[in-house]
Design an enzyme around this catalytic site. Sequence first.
Site, PDB file in Angstrom:
ATOM      1  CG  ASP A  28      -0.363  -0.354   2.517  1.00 47.80           C
ATOM      2  OD1 ASP A  28       0.819  -0.774   2.560  1.00 47.80           O
ATOM      3  OD2 ASP A  28      -1.055  -0.217   3.541  1.00 47.80           O
ATOM      4  CG  LEU A  63       1.397  -0.557  10.186  1.00 45.70           C
ATOM      5  CD1 LEU A  63       1.845  -1.628  11.183  1.00 45.70           C
ATOM      6  CD2 LEU A  63       1.262   0.790  10.887  1.00 45.70           C
ATOM      7  NE  ARG A  68      15.543  14.830 -35.155  1.00 48.21           N
ATOM      8  CZ  ARG A  68      14.436  15.550 -35.358  1.00 48.21           C
ATOM      9  NH1 ARG A  68      13.272  15.137 -34.899  1.00 48.21           N
ATOM     10  NH2 ARG A  68      14.476  16.681 -36.022  1.00 48.21           N
ATOM     11  CD  GLU A  97       8.700  10.607 -19.978  1.00 50.98           C
ATOM     12  OE1 GLU A  97       8.199  10.663 -18.829  1.00 50.98           O
ATOM     13  OE2 GLU A  97       8.467  11.448 -20.851  1.00 50.98           O
ATOM     14  CG  ASP A 127      12.683  23.077 -28.202  1.00 50.58           C
ATOM     15  OD1 ASP A 127      11.879  24.028 -28.281  1.00 50.58           O
ATOM     16  OD2 ASP A 127      12.521  22.004 -28.809  1.00 50.58           O
ATOM     17  NE  ARG A 131      15.101  20.193 -33.249  1.00 49.24           N
ATOM     18  CZ  ARG A 131      15.334  21.310 -33.954  1.00 49.24           C
ATOM     19  NH1 ARG A 131      16.565  21.735 -34.112  1.00 49.24           N
ATOM     20  NH2 ARG A 131      14.340  21.982 -34.497  1.00 49.24           N
TER      21      ARG A 131
END
Lengths: 639, 639
Positions: B171, B203, B339, B387, B444, B494
Amino acid sequence: MLDVRPSSIVHRASDLRLFACEVTLAASIDSLRNIAAQLRIDSVRSTSEAGSGHPTSCMSAADIAAALFFSEMRYDPKNPQNPDNDRFVLSKGHAAPLLYAAWAEAGLFPREDLLKLRTIGSDLEGHPTPRLPFVDVATGSLGQGICAAIGIALNARRIGSDYRTYALLGDGESAEGSVWEAADVGTFQKLDNLCAIVDVNGLGQSRATQFGHDMDEFFRRWTAFGWHAIVIDGHDLQAILDALKEARETKGQPTVILARTVKGQGVAAIAGKDGWHGKALKKGEEEDKALAELEQQLVSGAPRPEIPPPSGKSKPTPAADYGTLPPPAYKKGESIATREAWGAALAAVGGVDQRIVALDADVKNSTFSDKFEKNFKDRFFENFIAEQVMIGASMGLAARGAIPFASTFACFLTRAADFIRMAGISMVNIKLTGSHAGISIGEDGPSQMALEDLSMMRAVPDCVVLYPCEAVSTAHLVTAMAQHKGMVYMRTSRPKTPVLYEPTDAFAIGGSRVLRQSDNDSATVVGAGVTVFEALKAYDELQKIGIAIRVIDAYSVQPIDAAALRAAARATRRRVITVEDHYASGGLGDAASEALAADGVAVTRLAVREIPRSGQPDELLERYGISARHIVEAVKSSQ
Amino acid sequence: MLDVRPSSIVHRASDLRLFACEVTLAASIDSLRNIAAQLRIDSVRSTSEAGSGHPTSCMSAADIAAALFFSEMRYDPKNPQNPDNDRFVLSKGHAAPLLYAAWAEAGLFPREDLLKLRTIGSDLEGHPTPRLPFVDVATGSLGQGICAAIGIALNARRIGSDYRTYALLGDGESAEGSVWEAADVGTFQKLDNLCAIVDVNGLGQSRATQFGHDMDEFFRRWTAFGWHAIVIDGHDLQAILDALKEARETKGQPTVILARTVKGQGVAAIAGKDGWHGKALKKGEEEDKALAELEQQLVSGAPRPEIPPPSGKSKPTPAADYGTLPPPAYKKGESIATREAWGAALAAVGGVDQRIVALDADVKNSTFSDKFEKNFKDRFFENFIAEQVMIGASMGLAARGAIPFASTFACFLTRAADFIRMAGISMVNIKLTGSHAGISIGEDGPSQMALEDLSMMRAVPDCVVLYPCEAVSTAHLVTAMAQHKGMVYMRTSRPKTPVLYEPTDAFAIGGSRVLRQSDNDSATVVGAGVTVFEALKAYDELQKIGIAIRVIDAYSVQPIDAAALRAAARATRRRVITVEDHYASGGLGDAASEALAADGVAVTRLAVREIPRSGQPDELLERYGISARHIVEAVKSSQ
């Protein structure tokens, strides 16, 4: 003149209908509509000028941003760092142009600056970073901003401020588990000063999101996690304002506003269309047509709304007084685990610096952060087994002036590696401690043995990495951690180790200690943590056969004490051997190697080189090549 | 003889009551009760003998394990790797002694072996690892087993088997966000062959869990995430069996059984008591008293239950035929991003090896895994922006014979760093690809720039790390990735880069290519990826001033081509300069440095040394010290 207009706030997504009426100044809604159009225009213009960016992700959230920044949030637009300002975290960091446009609109900087977006000379980067004064934490890795917002909201309590914290998320972002870690902690901490807004535009980067516009999916999840959830049309300004008001009035739990929106809203050619994620409109006809359409949405004559000021309620934290801190009381001959000495030292610095808070992830009785909790219950935050939100909340706390110490087993800090990466980019003042490092934990086995934590933390530029071997140095270095402004990691160990130093000995970030030396040393052995004791044993063994070595405790792994290593290398025939309870990659050996490269000194690295297994600590040090015997052999081979 | 007993399955936690009756063989329940007592005895004995471990966490789940292993699950107890066996993942890995006891009870190995728990000579480690034939993936970092179970359940479809997958969670573990990532994917994939069981003992390690025994909290969350949820008393064997049957009969969605249990159940002195997490009972009186109490719970004369056999329905995957793979069709003069070449190559190998599956996290149109999806829709799994479950599911798929290629931006693989760490310990055959690596992505900004991925992957012992610079080598190395048995990481870029190699050139794991050399080379420059082209530019510049250098494309960063580097160092006056689009720690420079350490050669490292910012790729290479100009300067300084 009053405008009575319906609110479209609904309390169940399946029940999306108009049912409430609210009286509002028409000017206000018109003004916000005008601003929303302007924010869209600026988002399109800046990204088209940059030739890249995410205009459509800005346009879906423009009405939300207009309502937040120009009606709901109380802040000083000329002083984004005012401690009582309401805070805004752009968890969907790719909508950065919208954030920048909002602050330009608020008057912080000229609108023309927006056209410098993404250029090397501007701080208006592709995703927000705290190089900008209105950004608390860097975002752009999804699911992190909401975790930072948890910390920012906790901080309001710490400083007695009534500021509220708003976090804007994307719908695709909600797939990140860290969002649900944040949701649990928000509920546990009853953060009614926190409001998340999810911009449900239905489209991810590569396809429709898992739930598209099925608002029920979102409503069910957030309410199940204990949040007050409100579903609205995210382009209905009145509905947004009403939902924000409802959030403000909701007590005992955080609120999430689930806003159904259209990606690219405002420009018919791209609105709601797949294939427009992360694409700027081409300069020329494509951009011009979009701008013409958006300019028609400007509301002429709409008055500029007043931004409500912050309350100014917060109390300054009393000044820290490290001068009153007693020296550590450990004596040579005692044996104390560094993790236990860390816990005691944390409790001690907590007494002299009230900015210090502690966070743990259900292992406080193993890391010994419970020593801090015992003394400072209000400044201890339990995160249960959720390391991502623990680090994210630490980032938020630190961004607002707290000094958070977050601790768990060192291996489980890897769970938050992406948060640690972003903490580096955020340049926040957080302190991380990983206990139970290395194979020296013994029987629990490889899943519990951190053997890559030094590497992970050294890969954060400017992060200080400390790895003391015994209690006195641990205590001094915890004080140094607290006083250093910036990110610090300390690695602690499970086994008890003997006290080596005097309480008055000095330990500093970037320092080291020479433990054994003579004029005839034929090699330098550099250890840290548990391997220092293996090096000392090796020293004794080698003495017996007439070989003298220099032994260095490199407790500061980053920055490493390059001067001391270079001096030692020169004095010991350029023979340097490192030994570490860590994999061979990225740890002490690599740090020493780089420090010595300029002198042309190569380093022999003793380190763990395969996946280890359960066993007794001494058996494992021997089996995996980092025991005294291996050091003795390496020294002999170097002769 | 029949025993009619009530079932305590309930469909809402708030509605916990007896309402169903089911006819069961009395022998069966008695037998299971007997086995549960035996499992508790074995868990106590083995941990007491070891002097450490988590007996109370075993005891709360002993009834669940008894029901699963000796009534519900169909498997061959002598052949844990039978492809049609129902699978069991112990997500709460610290209950390892219970798992071991169950397999001993099933007859796989002698019960006496359990007393070797946690010793260096035994594979019965502190937490389960696949050194044991019945363990698919290592567990012990919470929240991961359920993600692996997603992959194992997906695999059943791949091989056409009707095996079912069971995952036992704690849990406290439910606080990990990865659990909710798994929950979303389980729903998206409609995995009705998957059943999670949460052992809600209330617990945690250091205190009560966030929700204690409030079963509604769990029920709300799991149903909100789309699972069929059943709340039961986890010590009521009939209720457990009924719930498992209900799970088996539930179609179109996965089931979670939420079992209310007592930690330490069976021994009154510790049952339900805080402070007993991870503590073995002391040998002597403490253990003896507990064993005596448990032995009284053995049911004398209970017949040993028959373990139902697996169905044997699966079809073998057709043999791979790499011989039919055409060579890459790229020509010198073309420019292709690695890529994109990776995506094309993945689609190509997918055609000759049906074991290959692909997973992505909503960036398939950037990583180019969509080229694979287009050809092999059934073998492509979208994980949205999650991911951790992507890597976890890959681990599960690999453990059952698939060859998963998981891809996202390299920086976002850090989100799954702890999973990658555990994948290393699990020794699974997964292939990871991180695109958009380094500052060469440009505008970016830093949040999207992986600058620590080589370090993260090199810190996994035996993980192959590849970093090609152009299309032909990328294509060849994707084939090598697929054929290599073990973990492989490929870093892609890229920007478009020019084709350097002939289609017939050879590229191998552990290899490298010398791109420029002469008899007069005065230094070796080692690049990989985008920096290879900077090195070639530097070569041209240096030629103009009469300095010759050797240029090496170190496309295999781990293992690095030590022989080639050593030969180059010898031939170029021991001057070696590395240049990498990565932070200085743990990447190419450190790899080269270690390869050359035995020869006493030190390495000059050009790397990114501060948090970068947005800008154009070329501007950034220049600003952060890894452009041709910096190489030229470093070569000159070395002369």
